[in-house]
Design a protein around this motif. Sequence first.
Motif, PDB file in Angstrom:
ATOM      1  N   ASP A 194      81.304 112.512  -4.284  1.00 43.32           N
ATOM      2  CA  ASP A 194      82.639 112.236  -4.873  1.00 43.32           C
ATOM      3  C   ASP A 194      83.501 111.864  -3.944  1.00 43.32           C
ATOM      4  OD1 ASP A 194      81.261 112.174  -7.415  1.00 43.32           O
ATOM      5  OD2 ASP A 194      81.669 114.460  -7.665  1.00 43.32           O
ATOM      6  N   CYS A 195      83.684 112.889  -3.147  1.00 48.55           N
ATOM      7  CA  CYS A 195      84.870 112.846  -2.068  1.00 48.55           C
ATOM      8  C   CYS A 195      84.731 111.580  -1.176  1.00 48.55           C
ATOM      9  CB  CYS A 195      84.780 114.020  -0.950  1.00 48.55           C
ATOM     10  SG  CYS A 195      84.778 115.462  -1.574  1.00 48.55           S
ATOM     11  N   LEU A 196      83.454 110.855  -1.178  1.00 52.95           N
ATOM     12  CA  LEU A 196      83.327 109.632  -0.291  1.00 52.95           C
ATOM     13  C   LEU A 196      83.878 108.523  -1.210  1.00 52.95           C
ATOM     14  CD1 LEU A 196      82.058 108.735   2.341  1.00 52.95           C
ATOM     15  CD2 LEU A 196      79.756 108.288   1.181  1.00 52.95           C
ATOM     16  N   GLY A 197      83.494 108.539  -2.416  1.00 53.66           N
ATOM     17  CA  GLY A 197      84.018 107.476  -3.143  1.00 53.66           C
ATOM     18  C   GLY A 197      85.386 107.473  -3.559  1.00 53.66           C
ATOM     19  N   VAL A 198      86.145 108.539  -3.708  1.00 51.81           N
ATOM     20  CA  VAL A 198      87.519 108.417  -3.920  1.00 51.81           C
ATOM     21  C   VAL A 198      88.148 108.012  -2.526  1.00 51.81           C
ATOM     22  CG1 VAL A 198      88.021 110.897  -3.307  1.00 51.81           C
ATOM     23  CG2 VAL A 198      89.412 109.674  -5.108  1.00 51.81           C
ATOM     24  N   SER A 199      87.750 108.584  -1.581  1.00 52.42           N
ATOM     25  CA  SER A 199      88.268 108.357  -0.164  1.00 52.42           C
ATOM     26  C   SER A 199      88.255 107.000   0.101  1.00 52.42           C
ATOM     27  CB  SER A 199      87.646 109.194   0.904  1.00 52.42           C
ATOM     28  OG  SER A 199      87.758 110.438   0.642  1.00 52.42           O
ATOM     29  N   PHE A 200      87.202 106.287  -0.010  1.00 54.30           N
ATOM     30  CA  PHE A 200      87.043 104.677   0.091  1.00 54.30           C
ATOM     31  C   PHE A 200      87.613 103.896  -0.865  1.00 54.30           C
ATOM     32  CE2 PHE A 200      84.392 106.369   3.599  1.00 54.30           C
ATOM     33  CZ  PHE A 200      84.564 105.550   4.780  1.00 54.30           C
ATOM     34  N   PHE A 201      87.068 104.071  -2.059  1.00 51.08           N
ATOM     35  CA  PHE A 201      87.473 103.160  -3.175  1.00 51.08           C
ATOM     36  C   PHE A 201      88.823 103.450  -3.636  1.00 51.08           C
ATOM     37  CE2 PHE A 201      82.701 103.107  -3.032  1.00 51.08           C
ATOM     38  CZ  PHE A 201      82.566 101.542  -2.774  1.00 51.08           C
ATOM     39  N   GLY A 202      89.090 104.773  -3.494  1.00 49.87           N
ATOM     40  CA  GLY A 202      90.659 105.070  -4.046  1.00 49.87           C
ATOM     41  C   GLY A 202      91.382 105.189  -3.256  1.00 49.87           C
ATOM     42  N   ALA A 203      91.293 105.010  -1.997  1.00 49.17           N
ATOM     43  CA  ALA A 203      92.363 105.123  -0.784  1.00 49.17           C
ATOM     44  C   ALA A 203      92.026 104.134   0.334  1.00 49.17           C
ATOM     45  CB  ALA A 203      92.539 106.408  -0.393  1.00 49.17           C
ATOM     46  N   SER A 204      91.243 104.376   0.881  1.00 47.49           N
ATOM     47  CA  SER A 204      91.157 103.463   2.404  1.00 47.49           C
ATOM     48  C   SER A 204      91.111 102.057   1.990  1.00 47.49           C
ATOM     49  CB  SER A 204      89.689 103.906   3.102  1.00 47.49           C
ATOM     50  OG  SER A 204      89.596 103.326   4.205  1.00 47.49           O
ATOM     51  N   ILE A 205      90.069 101.707   1.356  1.00 45.40           N
ATOM     52  CA  ILE A 205      89.741 100.238   1.119  1.00 45.40           C
ATOM     53  C   ILE A 205      90.900  99.528   0.379  1.00 45.40           C
ATOM     54  CG2 ILE A 205      88.360  98.530  -0.046  1.00 45.40           C
ATOM     55  CD1 ILE A 205      86.033 100.252   0.360  1.00 45.40           C
ATOM     56  N   PRO A 206      91.624 100.039  -0.682  1.00 40.60           N
ATOM     57  CA  PRO A 206      92.799  99.572  -1.351  1.00 40.60           C
ATOM     58  C   PRO A 206      93.903  99.281  -0.465  1.00 40.60           C
ATOM     59  CG  PRO A 206      92.210 101.364  -2.544  1.00 40.60           C
ATOM     60  CD  PRO A 206      90.967 100.868  -1.684  1.00 40.60           C
ATOM     61  N   GLU A 207      94.111 100.613   0.313  1.00 35.42           N
ATOM     62  CA  GLU A 207      95.271 100.821   0.972  1.00 35.42           C
ATOM     63  C   GLU A 207      95.287  99.699   2.416  1.00 35.42           C
ATOM     64  OE1 GLU A 207      96.287 104.710   1.781  1.00 35.42           O
ATOM     65  OE2 GLU A 207      96.079 105.478  -0.509  1.00 35.42           O
ATOM     66  N   GLU A 208      94.344  99.885   2.917  1.00 33.07           N
ATOM     67  CA  GLU A 208      94.184  99.111   4.318  1.00 33.07           C
ATOM     68  C   GLU A 208      94.287  97.451   3.778  1.00 33.07           C
ATOM     69  OE1 GLU A 208      94.678 100.103   6.936  1.00 33.07           O
ATOM     70  OE2 GLU A 208      94.730 102.469   6.394  1.00 33.07           O
ATOM     71  N   LEU A 209      93.633  96.931   2.577  1.00 36.45           N
ATOM     72  CA  LEU A 209      93.652  95.925   2.291  1.00 36.45           C
ATOM     73  C   LEU A 209      95.093  95.324   1.919  1.00 36.45           C
ATOM     74  CD1 LEU A 209      90.428  95.271   0.015  1.00 36.45           C
ATOM     75  CD2 LEU A 209      90.917  94.380   2.246  1.00 36.45           C
ATOM     76  N   THR A 218      87.753 111.466   3.270  1.00 36.61           N
ATOM     77  CA  THR A 218      86.727 112.004   2.862  1.00 36.61           C
ATOM     78  C   THR A 218      86.599 113.596   3.467  1.00 36.61           C
ATOM     79  OG1 THR A 218      85.478 109.961   2.831  1.00 36.61           O
ATOM     80  CG2 THR A 218      84.090 112.123   2.821  1.00 36.61           C
ATOM     81  N   LEU A 219      87.018 113.839   4.636  1.00 36.20           N
ATOM     82  CA  LEU A 219      86.883 115.019   5.210  1.00 36.20           C
ATOM     83  C   LEU A 219      88.033 115.980   4.524  1.00 36.20           C
ATOM     84  CD1 LEU A 219      86.370 114.107   8.926  1.00 36.20           C
ATOM     85  CD2 LEU A 219      84.595 115.386   7.368  1.00 36.20           C
ATOM     86  N   LEU A 220      89.043 115.362   4.213  1.00 36.42           N
ATOM     87  CA  LEU A 220      90.369 116.250   3.518  1.00 36.42           C
ATOM     88  C   LEU A 220      89.860 116.564   2.294  1.00 36.42           C
ATOM     89  CD1 LEU A 220      93.710 114.800   5.101  1.00 36.42           C
ATOM     90  CD2 LEU A 220      92.212 116.567   5.711  1.00 36.42           C
ATOM     91  N   PHE A 221      89.359 115.756   1.355  1.00 35.72           N
ATOM     92  CA  PHE A 221      88.974 115.852   0.120  1.00 35.72           C
ATOM     93  C   PHE A 221      87.735 117.127   0.115  1.00 35.72           C
ATOM     94  CE2 PHE A 221      90.634 111.546  -1.057  1.00 35.72           C
ATOM     95  CZ  PHE A 221      91.843 112.290  -2.005  1.00 35.72           C
ATOM     96  N   TYR A 222      86.929 116.907   1.123  1.00 36.23           N
ATOM     97  CA  TYR A 222      85.810 117.792   1.104  1.00 36.23           C
ATOM     98  C   TYR A 222      86.141 119.255   1.290  1.00 36.23           C
ATOM     99  CZ  TYR A 222      80.817 119.245   1.765  1.00 36.23           C
ATOM    100  OH  TYR A 222      79.743 119.505   1.840  1.00 36.23           O
ATOM    101  N   MET A 223      87.458 119.181   1.791  1.00 35.75           N
ATOM    102  CA  MET A 223      88.025 120.636   2.302  1.00 35.75           C
ATOM    103  C   MET A 223      88.075 121.665   1.070  1.00 35.75           C
ATOM    104  SD  MET A 223      91.198 120.032   4.804  1.00 35.75           S
ATOM    105  CE  MET A 223      91.896 121.619   4.641  1.00 35.75           C
ATOM    106  N   GLN A 224      88.171 120.898  -0.203  1.00 31.83           N
ATOM    107  CA  GLN A 224      88.152 121.572  -1.524  1.00 31.83           C
ATOM    108  C   GLN A 224      86.655 122.270  -1.533  1.00 31.83           C
ATOM    109  OE1 GLN A 224      89.477 119.181  -4.375  1.00 31.83           O
ATOM    110  NE2 GLN A 224      91.005 118.148  -3.219  1.00 31.83           N
TER     111      GLN A 224
END
Length: 255
Positions: A81-96, A201-207
């Motif tokens: 879940d953390c991987l999904g939100v990190s890449f598809f919710g943040a990293s990919i859209p933001e860097e694009l 991903t690491l920051l979300f996984y802190m939870q």
Amino acid sequence: MQLETTESYRMQTLYVLAAALAPIVVLMLYVYFKDKQNPEPTGMLIKGLWFGVLSTFLSLTISLPMTAVGLSPEVQTSFLDCLGVSFFGASIPEELAKFFMFWLLIRKNKYFDEHLDGVVYAASVALGFAALENVLYLFDNLDDWVTVGITRALLAVPMHCGCGILMGYYYSLIHFNNNHSLWNKSLVLLVPIMIHGVYDTLLFYMQVAPELSIFLAIAVLWLCNKLRKRCSARIAELMAMGMAIKRTDETEYKY
């Protein structure tokens, strides 16, 4: 009493804005003064910052559909879940989104005439994005804005800036060295997306596992800084070798 309350709220608003924007200013000045030989016009850097602000809204047009189809889970209960939100919710859209605004900024920019310029302009866009994000985060956490502000100044803002530097570096290598292979083109987006995604991903996984994730997140930032230094060294080598040839024509640059 009401007047005192209004004045107190106004002062707090100013303090929060200052805390949100101070790291942006510091890092922008740091990047700007690295370009000692031919510094970019202030107006173009301000334009880059505004383009970065606009990229936040553009990123939402990419991330919201991903959330709607379930690629970016709203609730994170596992590492996937953390991987999904990190890449598809943040990293990919933001860097694009940041890359698109960076490309708009430089495609007919007559001042974009050497390797280091790509780094400066990409960093300005990235910091513009980080500026609005920082303001929103701090005002959304007014009860703890000091802690949030310090944490983001040390982690999130340098991460955005570092990803921008790497994006600009790889773009400049392609643009000035005329190396348009698919692999080199992919690095322009692949490197920032991976660093950003792993960091989030690491920051979300802190939870889920806070005792380990914070140290790994700091390690990612350390790696990002090492890559930034390597990019700077490589640009210096290219300039010493005479490969940083200036281009003064105003034709549209192709990527």
